[in-house]
Scaffold this motif. Sequence first.
Motif, PDB file in Angstrom:
ATOM      1  N   ASP A  44      -1.038  55.324 165.432  1.00 31.07           N
ATOM      2  CA  ASP A  44      -2.096  56.634 165.947  1.00 31.07           C
ATOM      3  C   ASP A  44      -3.226  56.171 166.551  1.00 31.07           C
ATOM      4  O   ASP A  44      -4.352  55.064 165.959  1.00 31.07           O
ATOM      5  N   GLY A  45      -3.289  56.349 167.856  1.00 32.73           N
ATOM      6  CA  GLY A  45      -4.272  56.244 168.632  1.00 32.73           C
ATOM      7  C   GLY A  45      -5.874  56.218 168.601  1.00 32.73           C
ATOM      8  O   GLY A  45      -6.249  54.953 168.517  1.00 32.73           O
ATOM      9  N   ARG A  46      -5.915  57.696 167.676  1.00 32.14           N
ATOM     10  CA  ARG A  46      -7.327  57.294 166.990  1.00 32.14           C
ATOM     11  C   ARG A  46      -7.232  56.196 165.745  1.00 32.14           C
ATOM     12  O   ARG A  46      -8.393  55.417 165.726  1.00 32.14           O
ATOM     13  N   ILE A  47      -6.536  55.808 165.030  1.00 36.79           N
ATOM     14  CA  ILE A  47      -6.713  54.837 164.022  1.00 36.79           C
ATOM     15  C   ILE A  47      -6.356  53.333 164.910  1.00 36.79           C
ATOM     16  O   ILE A  47      -7.530  52.515 164.423  1.00 36.79           O
ATOM     17  N   ARG A  75      -7.950  53.341 167.608  1.00 38.54           N
ATOM     18  CA  ARG A  75      -9.458  53.162 167.789  1.00 38.54           C
ATOM     19  C   ARG A  75     -10.654  53.082 167.279  1.00 38.54           C
ATOM     20  O   ARG A  75     -11.272  51.858 167.431  1.00 38.54           O
ATOM     21  N   LEU A  76     -10.550  53.334 166.006  1.00 40.20           N
ATOM     22  CA  LEU A  76     -11.452  52.976 164.912  1.00 40.20           C
ATOM     23  C   LEU A  76     -11.223  51.269 164.423  1.00 40.20           C
ATOM     24  O   LEU A  76     -12.277  51.315 163.891  1.00 40.20           O
TER      25      LEU A  76
END
Length: 108
Positions: A75-78, A80-81
């Motif tokens: 997941d791109g959000r993860i 990035r985090l």
Amino acid sequence: MTARDVAENPKNLRLVEVAAAQLPRSLDDISLPVINGNHALETGLVPARDALGLERAEGNPYANVLVITQALSRDGRILRLADLLTSAEVARFIRDRYRGSVIPVRTT
């Protein structure tokens, strides 16, 4: 850990169990408390300055880690985090904000 976990007490110290969150507020009543860093910080103590001893950062099994499910591993959000949490900018923020009381994962 509780007082029952103490194998030996050669100095015959009186061990008193107190809820972790209450320890900073009990400083006047306890001779030698062991206070979690987060509870110390919440009450205005500065562990890097106020502590008689600190745990080592190197090899500490209590480091905070980002844990995700396999389903979120791409997941791109993860991703990035994870990048942000280990960035130089976040390391700088942690060093500036906590002045040695919290140690960032990244040291540069």
